[in-house]
Scaffold this active site. Structure first.
Site, PDB file in Angstrom:
ATOM      1  N   LYS A   1       1.129  -1.123   0.009  1.00 16.42           N
ATOM      2  CA  LYS A   1      -0.041   0.114   0.011  1.00 16.42           C
ATOM      3  C   LYS A   1       0.869   1.248  -0.032  1.00 16.42           C
ATOM      4  O   LYS A   1       0.405   2.390  -0.631  1.00 16.42           O
ATOM      5  CB  LYS A   1      -0.882   0.050   1.223  1.00 16.42           C
ATOM      6  CG  LYS A   1      -1.952  -1.152   1.349  1.00 16.42           C
ATOM      7  CD  LYS A   1      -3.128  -0.941   0.276  1.00 16.42           C
ATOM      8  CE  LYS A   1      -4.342  -1.905   0.518  1.00 16.42           C
ATOM      9  NZ  LYS A   1      -3.966  -3.260   1.107  1.00 16.42           N
TER      10      LYS A   1
ATOM     11  N   GLU B   1     -10.317   5.410   2.921  1.00 19.29           N
ATOM     12  CA  GLU B   1     -11.006   4.495   3.490  1.00 19.29           C
ATOM     13  C   GLU B   1     -10.002   3.209   3.787  1.00 19.29           C
ATOM     14  O   GLU B   1      -8.915   2.984   3.245  1.00 19.29           O
ATOM     15  CB  GLU B   1     -11.926   3.674   2.378  1.00 19.29           C
ATOM     16  CG  GLU B   1     -11.547   3.064   1.323  1.00 19.29           C
ATOM     17  CD  GLU B   1     -10.349   3.421   0.476  1.00 19.29           C
ATOM     18  OE1 GLU B   1     -10.146   4.697   0.172  1.00 19.29           O
ATOM     19  OE2 GLU B   1      -9.842   2.912  -0.482  1.00 19.29           O
TER      20      GLU B   1
ATOM     21  N   SER C   1       1.818  -9.654  -0.929  1.00 19.93           N
ATOM     22  CA  SER C   1       1.564  -8.181  -1.010  1.00 19.93           C
ATOM     23  C   SER C   1       1.762  -7.830   0.462  1.00 19.93           C
ATOM     24  O   SER C   1       1.907  -6.473   0.580  1.00 19.93           O
ATOM     25  CB  SER C   1       0.135  -8.164  -1.232  1.00 19.93           C
ATOM     26  OG  SER C   1      -0.698  -9.309  -0.481  1.00 19.93           O
TER      27      SER C   1
HETATM   28  C1  LIG Z   1      -5.250  -4.416   0.852  1.00 20.27           C
HETATM   29  C2  LIG Z   1      -4.505  -5.365   0.886  1.00 20.27           C
HETATM   30  C3  LIG Z   1      -4.816  -6.217  -0.454  1.00 20.27           C
HETATM   31  C4  LIG Z   1      -5.833  -5.997  -1.282  1.00 20.27           C
HETATM   32  O1  LIG Z   1      -5.945  -4.984  -2.044  1.00 20.27           O
HETATM   33  P1  LIG Z   1      -5.426  -4.922  -3.745  1.00 20.27           P
HETATM   34  O2  LIG Z   1      -5.764  -3.628  -3.988  1.00 20.27           O
HETATM   35  O3  LIG Z   1      -6.189  -6.040  -4.264  1.00 20.27           O
HETATM   36  O4  LIG Z   1      -3.970  -5.244  -3.851  1.00 20.27           O
HETATM   37  C5  LIG Z   1      -3.834  -7.496  -0.399  1.00 20.27           C
HETATM   38  N1  LIG Z   1      -2.850  -7.763   0.303  1.00 20.27           N
HETATM   39  C6  LIG Z   1      -2.506  -6.980   1.517  1.00 20.27           C
HETATM   40  C7  LIG Z   1      -1.439  -7.458   2.303  1.00 20.27           C
HETATM   41  C8  LIG Z   1      -3.255  -5.918   1.589  1.00 20.27           C
HETATM   42  O5  LIG Z   1      -3.074  -5.016   2.427  1.00 20.27           O
END
Ligand SMILES: *Cc1c(COP(=O)(O)O)cnc(C)c1O
Length: 391
Positions: A91, A113, A380
């Site tokens: 993020k 949000e 992610s």
């Molecule tokens: C917010 C989040 C996601 C999902 O958001 P995307 O916009 O689909 O990437 C995925 N993994 C983590 C660790 C997140 O914090």
């Protein structure tokens, strides 16, 4: 197939666009212009790239997960380690880009949000870094599920506004944040956390997250002297996946797999699989695949991973699905928990429950993934925030 989408009005094929009140059009145009100018501005690019490296910790490693590869029976699975970034997820790539834009536009306040709280934390972080006022909208259900991130945001000086409408999760938080923006647009910038929302957000957030795919592309060419066979990433709104996918768009032989949340099972109706089990509709200012009932009412989404718990998805993914540039699959809560345990045990890496969906997909993919292949999986985020959900 065209790579340089969206068109001027923000369309990816039939998806995208702007479905917002008149009062926001000026703000979206202002943002679009500022973004276009910044993209051409060497100073802006250098500033962003300095923050990404010195503050956030880029480039992130592309790690060859040997024990995981052996366990899965796949030649080589590489993990793109976004979990190692400051604040613990991808993020921050986007919030750093947007806060620089907000500062350039002279905005004193940012709002956002948040679902898992990761985007709220990443926004509160950059607001502190730039000395801006910061309000975060969060569903009261998520506030309960993600207490640690709420504490973090408060410590960072942000105000967390509890949203009591609807399912009290991410969708409702985004609705409230848009409402706030309409009222306070003159001095406030709305930092949307994923590749959704009205144009220019899906394009702009994609570009900020594309650093994931650009790095991964260079890294794999250095390590393997060739491109990967598969890219795999979890899809909530779709920003980490699109960030990885987009720089490979023209590489015809690179297959892309987006993994959504099947929650308690697709047939239970309690899931967040907008691409796999949804249909075209309008949500939060853009047209994309959404979960809606036969009267066009947006349905409640469910996932054990708060960051995937959203009944829509970015329009570019709906487009990739339509033109078959990517395929999308869904993985249940239970399978995701298995992925969570698996990566922890075989690699010593505790993944976010969101990312665990991508791991779980590889575990159950069977013949959908050729075993003699090179896979890049976007990790992610890290899983510390999820420990209480996982047993
Ligand atoms: C917010 C989040 C996601 C999902 O958001 P995307 O916009 O689909 O990437 C995925 N993994 C983590 C660790 C997140 O914090």
């Amino acid at each position: 197939m065209k790579k340089n989408l969206p068109d001027k009005a923000g369309h990816f094929g039939i998806f995208g666009g702007r479905f917002v009140p008149e009062t926001l059009i000026y703000a979206l145009d202002e943002l679009g212009k500022e973004y276009a100018a910044s993209k051409r501005d060497k100073k802006f690019r250098k500033e962003l790239s300095d923050y990404l490296s010195e503050y956030a910790g880029r480039p992130t490693p592309l790690y060859l997960a040997r024990r995981l590869s052996r366990y899965l029976g796949i030649s080589r699975v590489y993990l793109k380690r976004e979990d190692l970034l400051h604040t613990g997820a991808h993020k921050i790539n986007n919030t750093l880009g947007q806060v620089l834009l907000a500062a350039r536009m002279g905005k004193r306040r940012v709002i956002a949000e948040t679902g898992a709280g990761q985007h709220g934390v990443a926004t509160a972080t950059v607001a502190a870094l730039f000395g801006l006022e910061c309000d975060i909208y969060m569903g009261s259900e998520d506030i309960k599920r993600q207490a640690l991130n709420v504490l973090r945001m408060k410590l960072l000086g942000a105000k967390v506004i509890s949203v009591e409408s609807g399912t009290r999760t991410l969708k409702d938080a985004m609705t409230e944040a848009l409402r706030d923006w309409v009222t306070n647009v003159r001095h406030t910038h709305y930092i949307i956390g994923t590749v959704a929302g009205p144009h220019p957000y899906p394009m702009m957030v994609r570009d900020f997250q594309a650093v994931i795919g650009k790095e991964a592309r260079q890294q794999i060419l250095r390590k393997e002297k060739r491109l990967p066979d598969y890219l795999v990433a979890c899809v909530g709104g779709g920003s980490n996946a699109m960030g990885l996918f987009h720089p490979f768009f023209n590489d015809k032989n690179v297959k892309m797999i987006g993994v959504e949340a099947a929650g308690l099972g697709l047939s239970s109706g309690k899931h967040s699989a907008s691409l796999v089990a949804g249909s075209p509709g309008v949500l939060h200012g853009c047209k994309s695949d959404v979960l809606e009932d036969k009267f066009g009412q947006i349905k409640n989404a469910h996932s054990i991973a708060a960051g995937l718990d959203y009944p829509g998805v970015g329009p570019e993914h709906a487009y990739y699905k339509e033109i078959k540039r990517a395929v999308y699959a869904a993985v249940s809560d239970k399978e995701a928990l298995e992925g969570f345990k698996l990566l922890s045990e075989v690699e010593g890496i505790i993944p976010a429950l969101e990312s665990a969906h991508a791991i779980a997909y590889l575990k159950k993919a069977g013949r959908a993934v050729n075993k003699n292949s090179i896979v890049i999986l976007c990790l992610s985020g890290r899983g510390d925030k999820d420990l209480h959900e996982s047993h």
